[in-house]
Design a protein around this motif. Structure first.
Motif: not given
Lengths: 336, 127
Positions: A32-40, A79-80, A56, A58, A60-61
């Motif tokens: 139930k948890s998404l990853l994004g930004g520095s954690r991704l 789209v992600n 997502n 994007k 930057r990642e």
């Protein structure tokens, strides 16, 4: 090689990937948890293949990920993922068109049956009846909620891709006549699937049920507006399990409120979830669902069967079937 | 869309915002039964803070939370400011990559009911 997977895949698919390398499997359905930004970025360090559904990824990642060779987005329209940046970096982006096709086709037919047989009103009459007036309720149901069968009804399918064809296949055994419009599908192909090819105006005028199965884009935005609704029969039902952007929602709402058409089954809206004070909420001739079309257990199997073979093809230097950026394949070679 | 010139400018507003939230009876009432901790990383200012809503008790502070927050948001200060003032739609910011979201989706959704109060107090803190 390392696979990092946050989309749901079935055991067969996971085992196939395990035979190729290390599988790190953290499906969103369980975490139930998404990853994004520095954690991704941290999660994908050293990873070769990322299979996701909602995280997502994007520019930057992507700019920080040096090991990533293949991205798989388990969506029809990914789209992600920043496909443009992935393309610049030479990373193939696999997607899963049609993963929801069975579920959405089921739901479109379910909505037709619910509308034609007044299922919501009948169920409500039974549950909320006045115990002192049971016979009155039965009489009202008998006289006022007499339904219509699918037999001999004309169903107009707008968009005859994977979902539209599955809707047709489900409806033919009911004894329906199927007509369809799709500028990208030839008359002969439609005939093979039991549908007659017509243009949109003819479809709207002839159909007892109109069901939308079109991928939205700028060209078809608002393709069902007041002019198109005016062409529909007053006894016709409108089904939208695709996207609200294909319709003029205000015009549709007006047509339903004034009973210009018989009713609608809707799973998609301009704003989701549909606001509680939205005029559609007040109408009894509409079945409203909270965008559940593709939300089935079996989607896991469907997306596994689409995405895993494409990963294997890419690893073996073959062309995948569902790739968003085929232009990267000329220079792509999987590094083992 | 306004952002913040320095980490110190933003820290002042965030500190005041957190103090206002901690003292607000409306937020405390609304977050009864909620259990959400939010960590924010403001990438252009190298600045982190957290807000915690745990069963009617509001807390928060500068820096990273210990234990780590359940939900993490990363963005530039202008995007954060726009989201809090209503100029930036959070869903659009996530889709465009301006804001990245990590963590417990359902926990984050539990905060929706507080958004109006959070915005009101942020605007007061920013004045």
């Amino acid at each position: 090689m390392i696979f990092y997977i946050t989309a749901s895949l079935d055991d067969d698919g996971l085992n196939q990937l395990r035979s190729l390398g290390e599988v790190r499997y953290y499906p969103l359905a369980e975490t139930k948890s998404l990853l994004g930004g520095s954690r991704l970025v941290r999660a994908l360090e050293g990873v070769d293949v990322f299979i996701t559904e909602a995280d997502n990824l994007k520019a930057r990642e992507l700019e920080q990920l040096t090991s990533l060779q293949i991205i798989c987005s388990c969506r029809g329209n990914p789209v992600n993922i920043d496909v443009q940046t992935a393309t610049t970096k030479g990373i193939p982006v696999i997607h899963t068109p049609g993963r929801n096709a069975e579920g959405v086709a089921d739901l479109a037919v379910a909505l037709m049956l619910m509308l034609g047989r007044h299922i919501l009103q009948a169920e409500s009459a039974l549950r909320r009846r006045d115990p002192a007036q049971e016979m009155t309720m039965m009489a009202r149901v008998y006289f006022d909620l007499k339904g219509t069968e699918m037999w001999c009804k004309t169903v107009g399918i707008v968009g005859f891709g994977a979902i539209g064809r599955k809707v047709a296949a489900r409806l033919l055994p009911f004894g329906c006549q199927i007509i369809a419009c799709d500028p990208f599908v030839e008359e002969g192909v439609m005939a093979e699937h039991g549908a007659g090819k017509v243009d949109l105006d003819a479809l709207l005028a002839a159909s007892d049920y109109v069901t939308l199965h079109v991928m939205p884009n700028e060209a078809n935005r608002g393709m069902i507006g007041k002019r198109e609704i005016d062409l529909m029969k007053p006894t016709a039902y409108f089904i939208n399990t695709a996207r609200s952007a294909l319709t003029d929602e205000a015009a549709l709402c007006e047509a339903l409120a004034t009973h210009q058409i018989a009713g609608a089954g809707l799973d998609v809206y301009d704003k989701e979830p549909l606001p509680l004070d939205h005029p559609l909420m007040k109408l009894e001739n509409v079945v409203l669902l909270p965008h559940i079309g593709g939300n089935t257990l079996e989607v896991t199997t469907h997306q596994t069967q689409i995405v895993v073979p494409d990963i294997v093809r890419l690893i073996h230097g073959e062309k995948p079937h569902n790739i968003m950026n085929p232009e990267v394949l000329g220079n792509f070679k999987f590094r083992r | 869309m306004a952002g913040f010139e320095t980490k110190e400018d933003m820290a002042k507003v965030i500190t005041l915002w957190i103090e206002k939230m901690k003292a607000d009876p409306s937020i405390a009432r609304r977050c009864k039964g909620v259990n959400v901790t939010m960590g924010y990383e403001i990438t252009d200012l190298d600045f982190a803070f957290h807000t915690d809503f745990i069963d009617g008790v509001v807390d928060g502070g500068l820096g990273e939370a210990d234990p780590p927050s359940k939900v993490f948001l990363e963005m530039e200060s202008a995007t954060f400011d726009g989201m809090m003032t209503g100029e930036v739609d959070a869903a659009s910011a996530a889709m465009s990559g301006e804001m990245s979201f990590s963590g417990d989706m359902s926990a984050a959704m539990g905060l929706q009911a507080l958004q109006e109060d959070l915005t009101r107090m942020y605007l007061e803190a920013r004045e």
